[in-house]
Design a protein around this motif. Structure first.
Motif, PDB file in Angstrom:
ATOM      1  N   ALA A  72       0.829  -1.208   0.000  1.00  0.00           N
ATOM      2  CA  ALA A  72       0.000   0.000   0.000  1.00  0.00           C
ATOM      3  C   ALA A  72       0.862   1.257   0.000  1.00  0.00           C
ATOM      4  O   ALA A  72       0.547   2.248  -0.675  1.00  0.00           O
ATOM      5  CB  ALA A  72      -0.930  -0.003   1.214  1.00  0.00           C
ATOM      6  N   ALA A  75       1.955   1.848  -3.458  1.00  0.00           N
ATOM      7  CA  ALA A  75       0.911   2.466  -4.278  1.00  0.00           C
ATOM      8  C   ALA A  75       0.869   3.968  -4.056  1.00  0.00           C
ATOM      9  O   ALA A  75       0.745   4.756  -5.003  1.00  0.00           O
ATOM     10  CB  ALA A  75      -0.444   1.847  -3.946  1.00  0.00           C
ATOM     11  N   LEU A  76       0.981   4.370  -2.794  1.00  0.00           N
ATOM     12  CA  LEU A  76       0.974   5.802  -2.475  1.00  0.00           C
ATOM     13  C   LEU A  76       2.186   6.493  -3.084  1.00  0.00           C
ATOM     14  O   LEU A  76       2.085   7.622  -3.599  1.00  0.00           O
ATOM     15  CB  LEU A  76       0.965   5.993  -0.958  1.00  0.00           C
ATOM     16  CG  LEU A  76       0.796   7.428  -0.458  1.00  0.00           C
ATOM     17  CD1 LEU A  76      -0.569   7.978  -0.841  1.00  0.00           C
ATOM     18  CD2 LEU A  76       0.993   7.492   1.053  1.00  0.00           C
ATOM     19  N   ALA A  91      -4.021  -0.228  -5.821  1.00  0.00           N
ATOM     20  CA  ALA A  91      -4.994   0.100  -4.778  1.00  0.00           C
ATOM     21  C   ALA A  91      -6.262  -0.728  -4.935  1.00  0.00           C
ATOM     22  O   ALA A  91      -6.823  -1.225  -3.941  1.00  0.00           O
ATOM     23  CB  ALA A  91      -5.325   1.588  -4.823  1.00  0.00           C
ATOM     24  N   GLU A  92      -6.724  -0.888  -6.155  1.00  0.00           N
ATOM     25  CA  GLU A  92      -7.938  -1.679  -6.395  1.00  0.00           C
ATOM     26  C   GLU A  92      -7.732  -3.137  -5.993  1.00  0.00           C
ATOM     27  O   GLU A  92      -8.621  -3.763  -5.399  1.00  0.00           O
ATOM     28  CB  GLU A  92      -8.328  -1.579  -7.864  1.00  0.00           C
ATOM     29  CG  GLU A  92      -8.863  -0.203  -8.266  1.00  0.00           C
ATOM     30  CD  GLU A  92      -9.086  -0.076  -9.762  1.00  0.00           C
ATOM     31  OE1 GLU A  92      -8.867  -1.089 -10.479  1.00  0.00           O
ATOM     32  OE2 GLU A  92      -9.473   1.016 -10.211  1.00  0.00           O
ATOM     33  N   VAL A 104      -4.025  -0.472   4.677  1.00  0.00           N
ATOM     34  CA  VAL A 104      -4.543  -0.564   3.312  1.00  0.00           C
ATOM     35  C   VAL A 104      -5.749   0.347   3.140  1.00  0.00           C
ATOM     36  O   VAL A 104      -5.892   1.049   2.133  1.00  0.00           O
ATOM     37  CB  VAL A 104      -4.916  -2.023   2.965  1.00  0.00           C
ATOM     38  CG1 VAL A 104      -5.741  -2.073   1.677  1.00  0.00           C
ATOM     39  CG2 VAL A 104      -3.663  -2.873   2.830  1.00  0.00           C
ATOM     40  N   ALA A 108      -4.654   2.895   0.365  1.00  0.00           N
ATOM     41  CA  ALA A 108      -5.358   2.582  -0.885  1.00  0.00           C
ATOM     42  C   ALA A 108      -6.558   3.516  -1.049  1.00  0.00           C
ATOM     43  O   ALA A 108      -6.874   3.947  -2.161  1.00  0.00           O
ATOM     44  CB  ALA A 108      -5.817   1.126  -0.893  1.00  0.00           C
ATOM     45  N   VAL A 111      -5.313   6.710  -2.518  1.00  0.00           N
ATOM     46  CA  VAL A 111      -5.047   6.577  -3.955  1.00  0.00           C
ATOM     47  C   VAL A 111      -6.354   6.584  -4.744  1.00  0.00           C
ATOM     48  O   VAL A 111      -6.459   7.257  -5.782  1.00  0.00           O
ATOM     49  CB  VAL A 111      -4.247   5.288  -4.236  1.00  0.00           C
ATOM     50  CG1 VAL A 111      -4.123   5.052  -5.742  1.00  0.00           C
ATOM     51  CG2 VAL A 111      -2.874   5.361  -3.596  1.00  0.00           C
ATOM     52  N   LEU A 112      -7.348   5.846  -4.270  1.00  0.00           N
ATOM     53  CA  LEU A 112      -8.637   5.789  -4.958  1.00  0.00           C
ATOM     54  C   LEU A 112      -9.295   7.163  -4.989  1.00  0.00           C
ATOM     55  O   LEU A 112      -9.856   7.584  -6.001  1.00  0.00           O
ATOM     56  CB  LEU A 112      -9.550   4.771  -4.271  1.00  0.00           C
ATOM     57  CG  LEU A 112      -9.126   3.305  -4.402  1.00  0.00           C
ATOM     58  CD1 LEU A 112      -9.970   2.421  -3.479  1.00  0.00           C
ATOM     59  CD2 LEU A 112      -9.251   2.827  -5.847  1.00  0.00           C
ATOM     60  N   ALA A 121     -13.489   4.486  -2.580  1.00  0.00           N
ATOM     61  CA  ALA A 121     -12.678   4.840  -1.417  1.00  0.00           C
ATOM     62  C   ALA A 121     -13.510   4.797  -0.150  1.00  0.00           C
ATOM     63  O   ALA A 121     -13.081   4.259   0.878  1.00  0.00           O
ATOM     64  CB  ALA A 121     -12.079   6.230  -1.609  1.00  0.00           C
TER      65      ALA A 121
END
Length: 294
Positions: A72, A75-76, A91-92, A104, A108, A111-112, A121
């Protein structure tokens, strides 16, 4: 809670991060922490690095890691590095596979939200079990959606189980700036305390104080606060964005500030919103141009 216990140290780390004291988080000595506490400490340190503009270093650091928390973080970092599509896919996947993980949920979810997938989100964040970061992010999303009523409900619910939490106080102040009236002053007191306390002062807290001053109509005080922040970091994107707003309200030229913001953060949400509003204005103006000419 004993501030020198493992739990106390993590709480200090948590507070440092949310006060914007990112270098203090990076410099935190995690030696001696148990394995259980070492992971969240590392996550905070990596997030602080991202906040300090070191996203590429973080991507390299977590490459190949399998823990959902570190994936996670990756992803960020990808999001911060401008790789929005890659960040969104990670993230998905995390939301589907590790949606019960508190880290997460927040990272995540961030990100969403940044990708405009607010409902996804909120669905992910809604799985939280007493996670104040999740609450704070949900409040931000509701405010972005102009659902102040839902933001108020989130804060009120969190206040019942997290009485004097720093994050609850901050989230409540965000809502106060939207509600207005006497809430402006209440929000100002919270941000002023954060901005002036030596242990918590950061650019973010000073900017927040300045925003409250603007809402209260105290433009000179707001300018003084922003100048204080400029002394710390003259090219901080959010600082420039709020300086543009202040100058516009005060009737001052904003061209140079806009140019600086475009140079250092061309994708900043303020610029995107400004472009959208300008386009809408131009579109509306065309309906009346022929009548004016006549």
């Amino acid at each position: 809670m004993d501030p020198f216990s493992a739990e106390g140290e993590l709480l200090n780390l948590h507070n440092y991060f949310h006060q914007g004291q990112f270098q203090e988080v990076v410099d935190f000595d995690a030696v001696g922490l148990s394995k259980e506490n070492a992971l969240p400490a590392r996550v905070f340190a990596l997030r602080a690095q991202i906040a300090l503009g070191q996203a590429k270093d973080v991507i390299a650091d977590v490459q190949g890691e399998q823990e959902p928390e570190l994936v996670a973080v990756g992803a960020l970092a990808e999001l911060a590095a401008g790789n929005e599509s890659k960040a969104g896919k990670i993230a998905e996947k995390l939301a589907k596979e590790s949606g019960d993980n508190s880290t997460v949920q927040v990272l995540a979810g961030t990100v969403l939200q940044a990708a405009g997938n607010n409902e996804e989100a909120l669905k992910l964040l809604g799985n939280h079990q007493g996670n104040l970061e999740a609450v704070a992010l949900m409040v931000q999303i509701h405010l972005q959606q102009n659902r102040t009523d839902l933001a108020v409900k989130e804060v009120q619910a969190a206040r019942r189980w997290a009485q004097d939490s720093l994050l609850v106080n901050i989230a409540e102040s965000w809502v106060g700036l939207r509600v207005g009236g006497e809430k402006y002053q209440q929000a100002f007191y919270v941000f002023e305390e954060l901005a002036q306390a030596p242990a918590t002062s950061s650019i973010q807290s000073v900017i927040a104080q300045a925003v409250a001053e603007i809402h209260l109509g105290r433009l000179e005080e707001a300018e003084a606060a922003l100048q204080q922040a400029v002394a710390k970091d003259p090219i901080q994107a959010d600082l420039l964005a709020n300086s543009i707003v202040l100058n516009a309200i005060a009737g001052k030229d904003t061209k140079e500030l806009k140019s600086s913001l475009s140079s250092i953060a061309p994708e900043h949400h303020f610029l995107a919103d400004l472009h959208e509003k300008s386009s809408l204005f131009d579109k509306a103006a065309t309906k009346y141009s022929s009548k004016v000419a006549a």
